[in-house]
Each structure stands twice: as C-alpha cells, then as structure tokens.
Design an enzyme around this catalytic site. Structure first.
Site: not given
Ligand SMILES: Cc1ncc(COP(=O)(O)O)c(C=O)c1O
Length: 376
Positions: A69-70, A149, A177, A197, A199, A238, A324
């Site tokens: 997401a960043t 978040n 989130q 994101s 993760h 890639t 973060c």
C-alpha cells in the site's frame, strides 16, 4: 507467544504458503517470457489478479500489482506531481491518513499544490459537513482511507467519493486495513483508485496493488516509473510471482470468510472490553466499536506509559500505535483524537482470526502491577 497486533501485520495463512510453494523453484519462470515456463508463471499471475479483483469487485485489468500500500499511495501521488499542466491544484486528504498518504501529499504541497486536511470528529470519522464545505471544484484528488490503522475508525468513503465526484475530483481510498476485513466494493464505493496490501489479510509481505478504475489505459497522469513495461507500464519491474500468488490466495480465502470472521472478532472484542471494564475501570476504549475495524481496540490506560506497558507485556505482542510510526513518539492520529495528558498512555490491541482471550489475565496483571508501582 500471544500476538495481538494484527493491524501491523498478519501471519501467512497455511493455504497461502502452500499456494506460493511451487513458484519459488519449480514454476520459477518470468511471466514476461514467452516460453512455456514464462507462460505458466503468467497464468498464475492472471489467476491471482482475478482473485484480488473478485474480492474488491473490480475487473482484473484494474488491478496493478505493487510492493504494497505504501508504494500504491506513492505511485498515485507521484503521478499527480509529475503532471504539472493541470488546472486543478488542490488535494484533499483526511487528517488521520497513514503517513504513506500524508507525506506524499505534503510533497505535493511543497511543490505548489494546495493541501486541504479534512477534519475528523472525536471518533476519527471525517466530518462530512466540513468536507462538503472544503471540497470544491478546484479540487483534483480526494484521498481518504477506508479504515484507520491505529484507532480502527471506518470512514464514510462512499459519501466522500460522491462529494469528490460532485466537484469533478477523483477519489482514492487507502484500503490497506479494509480489504479482506470489511466489505470493500469499488463499485459500491464508486472510487477511482484504491490501495491494497496483502500482509494485512494473511498474505505475504511486500506485495499489494493499486486499483485503477478502467485499468492502466485510464490512468490520467504521467507514469512515474520507467522500465520494462510490466503492469501496463504503471509499475514496471519483474513481477514477484510467489508473492502475487499468495496475495491472490489470501483474497480468495478472505472472500469466503468475511462475515464469519467479522462476527468472531466482534464477539471477541466485546468480551475483551467487558472484562477490561470490570477489572480496570479506569481504562477507556477510544475505538468507536460500532463503526470500526473488527478486532481493533485502542485503549487509554491512565497513568500507565504505553512504552512501559508494551515493554512489560513480554509474551504478549501489542503496539503503541502504528508500526510505521516506529519510535517517533505520539502519532499524529493520537495527537488529534486524545486529550493531552493521556496521549502517552494509549496502546492498540488488534485481534486476528486465531486470537483468543488467553493472555488476558496476564495482561490485566501487568497493567495492575504498573499502576501499583505508581503508588509506591
Ligand atoms: C492504512 C495503511 N496504509 C498503508 C499501509 C502500508 O502498507 P504496506 O505495509 O503494504 O506498505 C499500512 C500498513 O501499516 C496501513 O495500515
């Protein structure tokens, strides 16, 4: 070890690890290669693209894979920045965005854009009346996260998208989130861009996506990155096939379990709150539960320093706020939402699908001990 920090990251689901396995050293081809190994990898990427798109109710070609997401947030704002010939020079973001939105937005401000910070109420929800006043036909882009978040607030993004569109602006939502945790439907919300994101939804780290309505051919700005043309030239480089496959699998699982997981987390959070209230009556939950991410609790423990509490919870992983924010002290979100004097006393507990209340007694004892130490 007890892990109550799922807003920072989640473990990979076993099915996700299994789905990724062949793509490390058996089907390791480069999806851009035209030979059989490349075509196999490309087929795996296409399948994953479809799985991610299905969860968000998007089209596969509207999903651009990024490193998370960043990067998605930065890609969007850099696109705007590099397109100088625009008449509209105003950007609006909520005051409690993640730093990966706030900081690129501030970069735009440094380069001559007018930055509007949309105010939030005491629960962290964007004030829609103020937003209606502040978003004007001079606005180019409105960006508001789907869910916060740190304190878990779910934002009224469909209403904000309407306000943006009524004024001819684009609407973006950082849904890091939200995706896989609450319904996130790009058509119902009517957003033009969204950041995801993997993760945060039991997928691998280092992979995410930017949703671009209509696909890369509808990208309205300069493409900031240059390279081999992958991802329709919006994110060349890639492709990380194993991670993309894992992201797709995580989305598939999330789509099947959304309601069940939500009910489980709501129940767990309600029980946690009840016991906390009984055992530590001074504790104050600042997360607006009815309108917040399932499983997220931001709690003030008056007179208990959050760094000290986190350090003393040796076998329980909780966090002081956003991972973060690192060691930066009190975050911009807590600064806005919490009265002075209590800002150093906020911890975030975020449950996941494997969480239970095991560890709650230990947690409560730890808080009690720290409170007793205050009185000695
Ligand atoms: C709201 C929000 N946006 C963006 C990010 C960054 O996501 P990633 O780790 O995929 O770069 C996070 C992660 O903490 C987040 O919670």
């Amino acid at each position: 070890m007890i892990y109550w920090d799922h807003n920072s990251t989640t473990p990979c689901a076993p099915e996700v690890v299994e789905a990724m396995r062949p793509y490390w050293n058996d089907d390791f081809g480069n999806p851009a290669s035209s030979h059989i190994m490349g075509r196999r990898a490309a087929a795996a990427v296409n399948k994953a693209r479809q799985q991610v798109a299905t969860l968000a109710n998007a089209l596969p070609e509207e999903i651009v894979f990024t490193s998370g997401a960043t990067e998605s947030n930065n890609l969007l704002f850099l696109g705007v920045l590099l397109s100088p010939l625009q008449e509209r020079r105003q950007i609006a973001v909520s005051a409690i965005e993640h730093k990966s939105v706030l900081e690129p937005a501030r970069l735009l401000q440094e380069r001559g854009f007018e930055l509007i910070e949309l105010p939030v109420d005491k629960n962290g929800a964007v004030d829609l009346e103020a937003a209606a006043r502040l978003i004007t036909p001079r606005c180019l882009l409105v960006s508001v996260q789907a869910a916060n978040n740190e304190i878990g607030t779910i934002q009224p993004i469909a209403e904000l998208a309407r306000l943006a569109h009524d004024n001819g602006a684009y609407f973006h939502s950082d849904a890091a989130q939200a995706l896989g945790r609450i319904p996130f439907d790009v058509l119902k919300i009517n957003c033009d861009f969204a950041s995801f994101s993997a993760h945060k939804l039991y997928g691998p780290k280092g992979i995410g996506a930017l949703f671009v309505r209509g696909g890369a051919r509808c990208w309205p700005w300069v493409r900031p990155f240059r390279g081999g043309g992958q991802e329709a030239d919006l994110r060349p480089g890639t492709l990380n096939v194993p991670a993309i496959v894992g992201f797709g699998e995580a989305c598939k699982i999330a789509a099947m379990n959304l309601d069940k997981k939500r009910r489980f987390l709501d129940e767990l959070t309600t029980r946690f709150r009840g016991i906390l209230h009984e055992k530590i009556p001074t504790a104050r939950v600042i997360t607006p539960i009815e309108k917040s991410l399932p499983g997220t609790l931001s709690v003030i423990f008056p007179k208990v320093n959050s760094d000290v509490l986190v350090a003393n919870c040796k076998t329980i992983c909780i966090s002081r706020g956003s991972a973060c924010n690192g060691a930066v002290g009190v975050s911009h979100v807590i600064n806005l939402i919490v009265e002075g004097g209590y800002r150093e006393c906020v911890v975030r507990i975020s449950f996941g699908s494997q969480s239970s209340l095991d560890g709650l007694d230990l947690f409560i004892n730890t808080v009690h001990k720290l409170l007793e130490n205050q009185h000695e």
